[in-house]
Enzyme design. Structure first.
Site, PDB file in Angstrom:
ATOM      1  N   ARG A 236       0.843  -1.189   0.000  1.00  0.00           N
ATOM      2  CA  ARG A 236       0.000   0.000   0.000  1.00  0.00           C
ATOM      3  C   ARG A 236       0.879   1.240   0.000  1.00  0.00           C
ATOM      4  O   ARG A 236       1.927   1.292   0.663  1.00  0.00           O
ATOM      5  CB  ARG A 236      -0.931   0.010   1.221  1.00  0.00           C
ATOM      6  CG  ARG A 236      -2.129  -0.909   1.071  1.00  0.00           C
ATOM      7  CD  ARG A 236      -3.070  -0.402  -0.033  1.00  0.00           C
ATOM      8  NE  ARG A 236      -4.245  -1.254  -0.217  1.00  0.00           N
ATOM      9  CZ  ARG A 236      -4.327  -2.232  -1.104  1.00  0.00           C
ATOM     10  NH1 ARG A 236      -3.277  -2.511  -1.869  1.00  0.00           N
ATOM     11  NH2 ARG A 236      -5.437  -2.928  -1.241  1.00  0.00           N
ATOM     12  N   GLU A 265      -3.768   8.379  -4.972  1.00  0.00           N
ATOM     13  CA  GLU A 265      -4.058   7.767  -6.268  1.00  0.00           C
ATOM     14  C   GLU A 265      -5.357   8.342  -6.834  1.00  0.00           C
ATOM     15  O   GLU A 265      -6.346   8.439  -6.106  1.00  0.00           O
ATOM     16  CB  GLU A 265      -4.184   6.245  -6.130  1.00  0.00           C
ATOM     17  CG  GLU A 265      -2.883   5.574  -5.668  1.00  0.00           C
ATOM     18  CD  GLU A 265      -2.992   4.051  -5.614  1.00  0.00           C
ATOM     19  OE1 GLU A 265      -4.029   3.513  -6.068  1.00  0.00           O
ATOM     20  OE2 GLU A 265      -2.057   3.402  -5.117  1.00  0.00           O
ATOM     21  N   HIS A 284      -0.920   1.234 -10.088  1.00  0.00           N
ATOM     22  CA  HIS A 284      -1.611   0.234  -9.272  1.00  0.00           C
ATOM     23  C   HIS A 284      -2.155  -0.898 -10.148  1.00  0.00           C
ATOM     24  O   HIS A 284      -3.354  -1.221 -10.120  1.00  0.00           O
ATOM     25  CB  HIS A 284      -2.749   0.881  -8.477  1.00  0.00           C
ATOM     26  CG  HIS A 284      -3.098   0.115  -7.225  1.00  0.00           C
ATOM     27  ND1 HIS A 284      -3.561   0.718  -6.083  1.00  0.00           N
ATOM     28  CD2 HIS A 284      -3.045  -1.217  -6.938  1.00  0.00           C
ATOM     29  CE1 HIS A 284      -3.797  -0.187  -5.149  1.00  0.00           C
ATOM     30  NE2 HIS A 284      -3.486  -1.375  -5.651  1.00  0.00           N
TER      31      HIS A 284
END
Length: 320
Positions: A236, A265, A284
């Site tokens: 993360r 993000e 991601h």
């Protein structure tokens, strides 16, 4: 309300499911009414009738949950759930499951790709190709015999270690208990992290989000890595202090950095990470492969069968 009334809705959101996969779900879900929507199309769904919700999870909020009085179960098509309002699920008694471990192979491949990218100096050869220059002065480094340390020995960490071992790398796992874990040659406790960082050629973080791991990778900790080490984060983004990382990279403290996850993000267009030499960014997507969704849907269908039969669900998160 009994499970699976004709008026009950199984809602699929944020998933790009093709006709074949959607057909598999619809067949298994009868008599549920299956509704698939794209991002931002939730207004077309009768939320008051939704009993099951399959989603990646980014669209789960307290506000939308309160519009779904019949919701009993959320199936996340990923393993992380740190953005889901768990307190609201607990208050309502809504069950939640994940696809824990389904993406481990894809993420492990990403890690090994990035490892090879940096150790074989591929960025250098890409620059040479652009200017059409033939230069054999750079010598790459082999993976065999190098030390790969993985912080977090869960499903992803194990798969990274298993595949790295096939390249002849020495694998060290780090977890809180120092409990041995399959696929790792050695596992040590978090109290030995400084020693591992000083020895590792490649350090991979698979840490989850949350207050306990926030800025785990701060400047002081990252400075303990060898100057020619590679740092990869597939856990993360919140676990990395971005400013601290930039400080270390700008001083030439690392051979390379690969980041698939970020504190914010999408990463803002003007963020300095975009043009920092030695840093490779991906949005991601380490787990995003053509094969992933089929495996995730299979996991969902297994749980759907269990749900309808009143059995325990696979990878259920304890929110009660």
């Amino acid at each position: 309300m009994d499970v699976g009334h004709e008026e009950s809705v199984l809602w699929i959101s944020t998933l790009e499911i093709d006709a074949a996969l959607l057909g598999r779900i619809a067949e298994k879900a009868r008599p549920f009414r299956v509704i698939q929507t794209g991002e931002g199309d939730g207004d077309a769904v009768p939320l008051q009738d939704v009993e099951i919700w399959a989603t990646y999870g980014d669209d789960v909020s307290t506000g939308i949950l309160r519009c779904m009085p019949q919701l009993r179960w959320i199936q996340l098509l990923q393993s992380g759930y740190d953005r889901v309002p768990v307190d609201e699920l607990r208050r309502r008694g809504i069950r939640m499951t994940t696809t824990h471990g389904v993406h481990a192979g894809a993420v492990a491949e990403y890690v090994l790709f990035m490892t090879l990218y940096f150790l074989r100096d591929m960025a250098h050869f890409q620059r040479l190709q652009v200017i059409r220059r033939w230069d054999r002065s750079i010598t790459g480094t082999e993976l065999a015999g190098k030390v790969l340390a993985v912080v977090g020995t869960g499903a992803i960490g194990k798969e990274i270690a298993r595949r790295a071992s096939a390249f002849g790398m020495k694998t060290i796992g780090i977890n809180r208990s120092a409990r041995p874990s399959p696929c790792f040659e050695q596992v040590v406790g978090i109290q030995n992290l400084d020693w591992v960082l000083s020895e590792a050629d490649v350090v991979v973080s698979t840490l989850p989000g949350g207050l306990e791991t926030r800025h785990f990778w701060n400047r002081e900790r990252l400075e303990k890595l060898q100057r020619d080490a590679v740092f990869i984060n597939v856990g993360r983004g919140s676990s990395v202090d971005t400013e601290g990382l930039l400080s270390v990279v700008r001083r030439g403290g690392l051979k390379g950095v690969a980041l698939d996850v970020f504190e914010q993000e999408p990463l803002p267009a003007l963020h300095p990470l975009w043009n920092t030499p030695g840093v490779v960014l991906t949005p991601h997507m380490a787990a995003k492969t053509r094969e992933y969704l089929s495996r995730a849907v299979s996991c969902f269908l297994e749980n759907l069968d269990r749900y309808r039969r009143g059995l325990h669900l696979v990878h259920e998160i304890a929110v009660q």
